[in-house]
Design a protein around this motif. Sequence first.
Motif, PDB file in Angstrom:
ATOM      1  N   GLN A 108     -25.993 -58.521  10.263  1.00  0.00           N
ATOM      2  CA  GLN A 108     -26.238 -57.656  11.678  1.00  0.00           C
ATOM      3  C   GLN A 108     -27.093 -57.806  12.601  1.00  0.00           C
ATOM      4  O   GLN A 108     -27.229 -58.488  13.752  1.00  0.00           O
ATOM      5  CB  GLN A 108     -26.153 -56.579  11.623  1.00  0.00           C
ATOM      6  CG  GLN A 108     -24.589 -55.719  10.919  1.00  0.00           C
ATOM      7  CD  GLN A 108     -24.398 -54.530  11.353  1.00  0.00           C
ATOM      8  OE1 GLN A 108     -25.460 -53.485  10.412  1.00  0.00           O
ATOM      9  NE2 GLN A 108     -23.349 -53.625  11.749  1.00  0.00           N
ATOM     10  N   GLU A 109     -29.033 -57.917  11.822  1.00  0.00           N
ATOM     11  CA  GLU A 109     -29.606 -58.275  12.340  1.00  0.00           C
ATOM     12  C   GLU A 109     -30.239 -60.107  12.452  1.00  0.00           C
ATOM     13  O   GLU A 109     -30.597 -60.252  13.456  1.00  0.00           O
ATOM     14  CB  GLU A 109     -31.192 -57.942  11.244  1.00  0.00           C
ATOM     15  CG  GLU A 109     -30.806 -56.360  11.051  1.00  0.00           C
ATOM     16  CD  GLU A 109     -32.010 -56.122  10.562  1.00  0.00           C
ATOM     17  OE1 GLU A 109     -32.811 -56.642   9.375  1.00  0.00           O
ATOM     18  OE2 GLU A 109     -31.871 -54.632   9.496  1.00  0.00           O
TER      19      GLU A 109
ATOM     20  N   ASP B 189     -27.442 -61.274  21.391  1.00  0.00           N
ATOM     21  CA  ASP B 189     -27.153 -59.816  21.711  1.00  0.00           C
ATOM     22  C   ASP B 189     -26.271 -59.195  22.492  1.00  0.00           C
ATOM     23  O   ASP B 189     -26.019 -60.231  22.611  1.00  0.00           O
ATOM     24  CB  ASP B 189     -28.617 -58.916  22.761  1.00  0.00           C
ATOM     25  CG  ASP B 189     -29.727 -58.164  21.774  1.00  0.00           C
ATOM     26  OD1 ASP B 189     -29.574 -58.480  20.556  1.00  0.00           O
ATOM     27  OD2 ASP B 189     -31.064 -59.146  22.357  1.00  0.00           O
ATOM     28  N   GLY B 190     -25.252 -58.790  22.797  1.00  0.00           N
ATOM     29  CA  GLY B 190     -24.264 -58.414  23.240  1.00  0.00           C
ATOM     30  C   GLY B 190     -22.859 -59.122  22.511  1.00  0.00           C
ATOM     31  O   GLY B 190     -21.532 -58.990  22.414  1.00  0.00           O
ATOM     32  N   GLU B 191     -22.732 -59.532  21.407  1.00  0.00           N
ATOM     33  CA  GLU B 191     -22.070 -60.365  20.844  1.00  0.00           C
ATOM     34  C   GLU B 191     -21.757 -59.257  20.030  1.00  0.00           C
ATOM     35  O   GLU B 191     -21.261 -57.815  18.735  1.00  0.00           O
ATOM     36  CB  GLU B 191     -22.523 -61.106  19.678  1.00  0.00           C
ATOM     37  CG  GLU B 191     -21.440 -61.874  19.330  1.00  0.00           C
ATOM     38  CD  GLU B 191     -22.047 -62.702  17.891  1.00  0.00           C
ATOM     39  OE1 GLU B 191     -21.443 -63.874  17.895  1.00  0.00           O
ATOM     40  OE2 GLU B 191     -22.933 -63.430  18.317  1.00  0.00           O
ATOM     41  N   GLU B 192     -19.829 -58.894  20.027  1.00  0.00           N
ATOM     42  CA  GLU B 192     -19.011 -58.436  19.231  1.00  0.00           C
ATOM     43  C   GLU B 192     -19.235 -58.425  17.806  1.00  0.00           C
ATOM     44  O   GLU B 192     -19.181 -59.629  17.050  1.00  0.00           O
ATOM     45  CB  GLU B 192     -17.480 -58.377  19.538  1.00  0.00           C
ATOM     46  CG  GLU B 192     -16.776 -57.167  18.978  1.00  0.00           C
ATOM     47  CD  GLU B 192     -14.889 -57.755  19.554  1.00  0.00           C
ATOM     48  OE1 GLU B 192     -14.483 -56.395  19.985  1.00  0.00           O
ATOM     49  OE2 GLU B 192     -14.833 -58.548  19.778  1.00  0.00           O
ATOM     50  N   MET B 193     -19.179 -57.279  16.724  1.00  0.00           N
ATOM     51  CA  MET B 193     -19.178 -57.240  14.970  1.00  0.00           C
ATOM     52  C   MET B 193     -18.340 -56.197  14.959  1.00  0.00           C
ATOM     53  O   MET B 193     -18.626 -55.114  15.769  1.00  0.00           O
ATOM     54  CB  MET B 193     -20.697 -57.452  14.752  1.00  0.00           C
ATOM     55  CG  MET B 193     -21.406 -56.345  15.398  1.00  0.00           C
ATOM     56  SD  MET B 193     -22.785 -57.206  14.304  1.00  0.00           S
ATOM     57  CE  MET B 193     -24.237 -55.397  15.230  1.00  0.00           C
ATOM     58  N   SER B 194     -17.973 -56.296  13.638  1.00  0.00           N
ATOM     59  CA  SER B 194     -17.551 -54.670  12.488  1.00  0.00           C
ATOM     60  C   SER B 194     -18.774 -53.926  12.604  1.00  0.00           C
ATOM     61  O   SER B 194     -19.975 -54.713  12.249  1.00  0.00           O
ATOM     62  CB  SER B 194     -17.087 -55.047  11.792  1.00  0.00           C
ATOM     63  OG  SER B 194     -17.368 -56.111  10.664  1.00  0.00           O
ATOM     64  N   GLU B 195     -18.611 -52.761  12.293  1.00  0.00           N
ATOM     65  CA  GLU B 195     -19.485 -52.118  12.201  1.00  0.00           C
ATOM     66  C   GLU B 195     -19.539 -50.629  10.817  1.00  0.00           C
ATOM     67  O   GLU B 195     -18.018 -50.425  11.248  1.00  0.00           O
ATOM     68  CB  GLU B 195     -20.555 -51.457  13.489  1.00  0.00           C
ATOM     69  CG  GLU B 195     -21.391 -50.299  12.848  1.00  0.00           C
ATOM     70  CD  GLU B 195     -21.939 -49.943  14.026  1.00  0.00           C
ATOM     71  OE1 GLU B 195     -23.003 -50.003  14.325  1.00  0.00           O
ATOM     72  OE2 GLU B 195     -21.724 -49.111  15.000  1.00  0.00           O
ATOM     73  N   MET B 196     -20.131 -50.731  10.046  1.00  0.00           N
ATOM     74  CA  MET B 196     -20.302 -49.856   9.076  1.00  0.00           C
ATOM     75  C   MET B 196     -20.443 -48.303   9.469  1.00  0.00           C
ATOM     76  O   MET B 196     -21.730 -48.717   9.621  1.00  0.00           O
ATOM     77  CB  MET B 196     -20.289 -49.922   7.322  1.00  0.00           C
ATOM     78  CG  MET B 196     -20.131 -49.315   6.497  1.00  0.00           C
ATOM     79  SD  MET B 196     -21.037 -49.758   5.089  1.00  0.00           S
ATOM     80  CE  MET B 196     -19.504 -51.387   4.086  1.00  0.00           C
ATOM     81  N   ILE B 197     -19.832 -47.818   9.157  1.00  0.00           N
ATOM     82  CA  ILE B 197     -20.341 -46.279  10.195  1.00  0.00           C
ATOM     83  C   ILE B 197     -19.675 -45.194   8.597  1.00  0.00           C
ATOM     84  O   ILE B 197     -19.196 -44.797   7.913  1.00  0.00           O
ATOM     85  CB  ILE B 197     -19.415 -46.135  10.961  1.00  0.00           C
ATOM     86  CG1 ILE B 197     -17.702 -45.533  10.957  1.00  0.00           C
ATOM     87  CG2 ILE B 197     -19.805 -46.812  12.406  1.00  0.00           C
ATOM     88  CD1 ILE B 197     -17.292 -44.628  12.196  1.00  0.00           C
TER      89      ILE B 197
END
Length: 148
Positions: free
Chosen positions: A101-102, A107-115
């Motif tokens: 992710q880092e 910036d502004g690019e779509e990605m999956s995120e763990m929550i």
Amino acid sequence: MRRKSFGHARCPVARSLDTIGDWWTLLLVRDALRGACRFSDFQQSLGLAKNVLSTRLRKLVDDGIMRLEPSHLRPDRNEYHLTDKGRRLLVVILALRQWGQEQLFQDGEEMSEMIDTVTGAPPQPLRVLAQDGRALVPEDMSLRVTIR
């Protein structure tokens, strides 16, 4: 060309990579952590050929990262479930995810995120801490040989 085995190396990183270093292995663990358990779940997610997927899943079972259990829906079929050893790979998957992710998204690019399912917030960034709670950087650390 056959790859070299690190199964007897003195380095824990080398031994770990001997077991989980194949990228398909970590993607299978990632999917299992998200709830995938059927062969078809893994195949649909990853698009792997059946023979390759079968080989990778068999290795995960042989290495004690997954176990086979009869399916509740179809007792004539098996499901793949993470063992405690496999579930402990969550921190490895999370570290790779946070690094990616880092470092690999603009910036502004779509990605999956763990929550966190309770709060809806992402987990805190992983950090390497000393026994006394100080954050450590590579220059603060060295290696020594020990016996377990």
